[in-house]
Design an enzyme around this catalytic site. Structure first.
Site, PDB file in Angstrom:
ATOM      1  N   LYS A 127       8.710  50.157  18.889  1.00 51.37           N
ATOM      2  CA  LYS A 127       9.128  49.635  20.193  1.00 51.37           C
ATOM      3  C   LYS A 127       9.905  48.355  19.961  1.00 51.37           C
ATOM      4  CE  LYS A 127       8.342  50.912  24.488  1.00 51.37           C
ATOM      5  NZ  LYS A 127       8.230  52.327  24.865  1.00 51.37           N
TER       6      LYS A 127
HETATM    7  P1  NAD Z   1      11.720  50.230  35.373  1.00 51.47           P
HETATM    8  O1  NAD Z   1      12.118  48.859  34.980  1.00 51.47           O
HETATM    9  O2  NAD Z   1      12.746  51.270  35.651  1.00 51.47           O
HETATM   10  O3  NAD Z   1      10.765  50.157  36.686  1.00 51.47           O
HETATM   11  C1  NAD Z   1       9.586  49.404  36.749  1.00 51.47           C
HETATM   12  C2  NAD Z   1       9.103  49.423  38.208  1.00 51.47           C
HETATM   13  O4  NAD Z   1       7.828  48.782  38.283  1.00 51.47           O
HETATM   14  C3  NAD Z   1      10.018  48.670  39.163  1.00 51.47           C
HETATM   15  O5  NAD Z   1      10.009  49.315  40.421  1.00 51.47           O
HETATM   16  C4  NAD Z   1       9.326  47.291  39.280  1.00 51.47           C
HETATM   17  O6  NAD Z   1       9.643  46.624  40.483  1.00 51.47           O
HETATM   18  C5  NAD Z   1       7.879  47.717  39.249  1.00 51.47           C
HETATM   19  N1  NAD Z   1       6.942  46.690  38.791  1.00 51.47           N
HETATM   20  C6  NAD Z   1       7.104  45.805  37.772  1.00 51.47           C
HETATM   21  N2  NAD Z   1       6.001  45.034  37.671  1.00 51.47           N
HETATM   22  C7  NAD Z   1       5.132  45.450  38.648  1.00 51.47           C
HETATM   23  C8  NAD Z   1       3.825  45.061  39.057  1.00 51.47           C
HETATM   24  N3  NAD Z   1       3.175  44.080  38.445  1.00 51.47           N
HETATM   25  N4  NAD Z   1       3.254  45.722  40.097  1.00 51.47           N
HETATM   26  C9  NAD Z   1       3.892  46.717  40.717  1.00 51.47           C
HETATM   27  N5  NAD Z   1       5.124  47.142  40.378  1.00 51.47           N
HETATM   28  C10 NAD Z   1       5.728  46.490  39.363  1.00 51.47           C
HETATM   29  O7  NAD Z   1      10.707  50.732  34.236  1.00 51.47           O
HETATM   30  P2  NAD Z   1      10.367  52.234  33.817  1.00 51.47           P
HETATM   31  O8  NAD Z   1      11.344  52.701  32.830  1.00 51.47           O
HETATM   32  O9  NAD Z   1      10.101  53.022  35.051  1.00 51.47           O
HETATM   33  O10 NAD Z   1       9.011  52.007  33.017  1.00 51.47           O
HETATM   34  C11 NAD Z   1       7.774  51.833  33.702  1.00 51.47           C
HETATM   35  C12 NAD Z   1       6.640  52.059  32.735  1.00 51.47           C
HETATM   36  O11 NAD Z   1       6.754  53.356  32.150  1.00 51.47           O
HETATM   37  C13 NAD Z   1       6.560  51.087  31.560  1.00 51.47           C
HETATM   38  O12 NAD Z   1       5.205  50.929  31.209  1.00 51.47           O
HETATM   39  C14 NAD Z   1       7.278  51.824  30.439  1.00 51.47           C
HETATM   40  O13 NAD Z   1       6.914  51.377  29.165  1.00 51.47           O
HETATM   41  C15 NAD Z   1       6.800  53.223  30.733  1.00 51.47           C
HETATM   42  N6  NAD Z   1       7.643  54.267  30.174  1.00 51.47           N
HETATM   43  C16 NAD Z   1       8.991  54.239  30.297  1.00 51.47           C
HETATM   44  C17 NAD Z   1       9.747  55.236  29.699  1.00 51.47           C
HETATM   45  C18 NAD Z   1      11.236  55.243  29.803  1.00 51.47           C
HETATM   46  O14 NAD Z   1      11.877  56.041  29.074  1.00 51.47           O
HETATM   47  N7  NAD Z   1      11.857  54.493  30.697  1.00 51.47           N
HETATM   48  C19 NAD Z   1       9.127  56.269  29.001  1.00 51.47           C
HETATM   49  C20 NAD Z   1       7.730  56.310  28.945  1.00 51.47           C
HETATM   50  C21 NAD Z   1       7.013  55.285  29.536  1.00 51.47           C
END
Ligand code: NAD
Length: 447
Positions: free
Chosen positions: A137
């Site tokens: 990561k």
């Molecule tokens: P993103 O930045 O697209 O979206 C994050 C969302 O969460 C936004 O709507 C933000 O406003 C909200 N948020 C942030 N902090 C918050 C809080 N404390 N309470 C409530 N909402 C909050 O991110 P993403 O790509 O959707 O990733 C989200 C999660 O999924 C992370 O843990 C990431 O590691 C995981 N993830 C992402 C991927 C990927 O390919 N993007 C793959 C697997 C897992």
């Protein structure tokens, strides 16, 4: 500029070996403040599973800490002429089963412990869905929404050049994570390709479709969550149309999870972003909410439901809670009040170990992150294979193969949970760790 690479030092080994349940609880309104706890939590889940397995203790020490963590300092010329220095990281946990693989996150909360924890989770996730990858990561400490496009491009190119010595199609393959997207991956690809003097399609996944990406990659995490939830519900003789779902986080993972569940008949009663959310008992119009979020960058001001806080979303009246925002959002304060009978972890590490224990005692089934959100890396794997072969599959082929892998992985975890009489997280960790430890054992030690 300073660049330091450290193999796992003694201090880090000790920290990892001492990884137990941390005292004190995270403030769920600001869940990202105690970063060191995320590493301890990730380590705790590993250690707890390892202790129940009949494995050589030597691999426990080896897998207790990342193989390598690179810290880089990235000076970037901003649009107003100033030079700003950004700190970045790339943590590589294990490559026992194949090249390192894992996302790049842009966020103000990124730090060394966070990328170490996420790299370790990625190792288990990749092993659980049986992909030939290890776990990594990366991240840069920045506020991506405050950077202009040109600044983001310069930062990405500089960061890529700094981590260049340890990435590559056969070494370590980055992908998008929170705060990054296909455009960022295109800049990583171009920077890397320019520096090696050839087009290196396999160096990143999550690329734009026109340069070797797959146009379902953005929804892949949500599609994987949907596949797994459907399989789980079937074990309860239910289907998606029977459940009311609350989704925390409305970014890449949260939006597509809500959209696909809604499309398959579930009633999405609550959604939120970091500024708050909305609740509507009769179901939210997810398409409209998505358009509003795209335009405004937040849900605040969107009608179509009663405004609620993030805390209220977590404890709202629903059957399934899908935390899809950030780590540590479900802690021991909130866990006793959760009304959902199933928590499916779209985000990485959203449930602290103490909260996990409380949920288990309360009969809430938790479907862990390393299973639930593995759809993203699975489709990344397909993209990587296609890039290496320059042979591209149809969208239907990708979706069908994804579904097969997610369903098979769920079946394996479900069977293990039944036979060992443990919860899904313990079952998933047991399967994943045994695969990684087996690879370590077979390869042996160098020299
Ligand atoms: P993103 O930045 O697209 O979206 C994050 C969302 O969460 C936004 O709507 C933000 O406003 C909200 N948020 C942030 N902090 C918050 C809080 N404390 N309470 C409530 N909402 C909050 O991110 P993403 O790509 O959707 O990733 C989200 C999660 O999924 C992370 O843990 C990431 O590691 C995981 N993830 C992402 C991927 C990927 O390919 N993007 C793959 C697997 C897992």
């Amino acid at each position: 500029m300073t660049t330091t690479t450290d193999s796992v030092g003694q201090q880090q080994q000790q920290q990892a070996a001492a990884g137990t349940l941390a005292p004190g609880m995270t403030n769920r309104l600001e869940p990202r403040e105690d970063h060191s706890k995320f590493w301890q939590n990730a380590h705790f889940y590993f250690d707890r599973a390892y202790q129940t397995m009949n494995l050589d203790p030597v691999w426990r020490s080896v897998l207790s800490a990342p193989k390598r963590v690179l810290t880089v300092s990235c000076p970037v010329r901003m649009d107003d002429g100033r030079i700003q220095v950004f700190t970045g990281y790339r943590a590589q946990h294990s490559n026992a089963r194949g090249p390192f693989k894992g996302g790049i996150r842009y966020d103000t909360g990124v730090n060394r412990d966070e990328v170490m924890a996420l790299a370790m989770l990625q190792t288990w996730k990749n092993a659980l869905v049986d992909l030939p990858f290890g776990g990594a990561k990366g991240g840069v400490v920045c506020e991506p929404k405050k950077l202009s496009i040109a600044e983001k491009e310069r930062l990405t190119r500089r960061y890529t050049s700094e981590i260049m010595p340890i990435i590559g199609p056969d070494e370590d393959i980055p992908a998008p994570d929170a705060g990054t997207d296909a455009q960022v991956m295109a800049w990583v690809l171009d920077t890397y390709s320019m520096m090696v003097g050839k087009h290196a399609l396999g160096v990143v996944t999550g690329k734009p479709v026109s340069i070797g990406g797959y146009d379902g990659r953005e929804e892949a995490k949500g599609r994987g969550v949907m596949n797994v939830l459907r399989k789980f519900l079937a074990t309860k003789n239910k289907n998606l149309a029977d459940v009311r779902v609350a989704v925390q986080g409305f970014g890449n993972v949260g939006y597509h999870t809500a959209r696909l569940l809604d499309m398959r008949g579930a009633t999405v009663v609550a959604i939120s972003d970091k500024f708050g959310g909305i609740y509507d008992d009769s179901g939210i119009d997810i398409e409209k909410a998505g358009l509003y979020y795209k335009e405004h960058g937040q849900l605040t001001g969107f009608g179509g439901g009663d405004p609620i806080s993030n805390d209220e979303l977590l404890v709202c009246d629903c059957d399934v809670l899908a935390p899809c925002a950030m780590e540590n959002t479900i802690d021991a304060d909130v866990a006793p009040n959760i009304k959902a009978w199933c928590v499916i972890e779209g985000a990485n590490g959203p449930t602290t170990p103490m909260a996990d224990e409380i949920l288990r005692e309360n009969g809430v089934t938790v479907i862990p992150d390393i299973l639930a959100n593995a759809g993203g890396v699975t489709v990344s794997y397909f993209e990587w294979v296609q890039g290496l072969q320059n042979f591209f599959w149809t969208q239907k082929e990708v979706q069908d193969e994804l579904q097969k892998i997610m369903e098979k992985s769920f079946d394996e975890v479900n069977a293990k949970a039944d036979s060992a009489d443990v919860d899904y997280r313990s079952a998933a960790y047991t399967i994943a760790i045994s695969r990684v430890a087996e690879a370590c054992r077979l390869k042996g030690l160098f020299p």
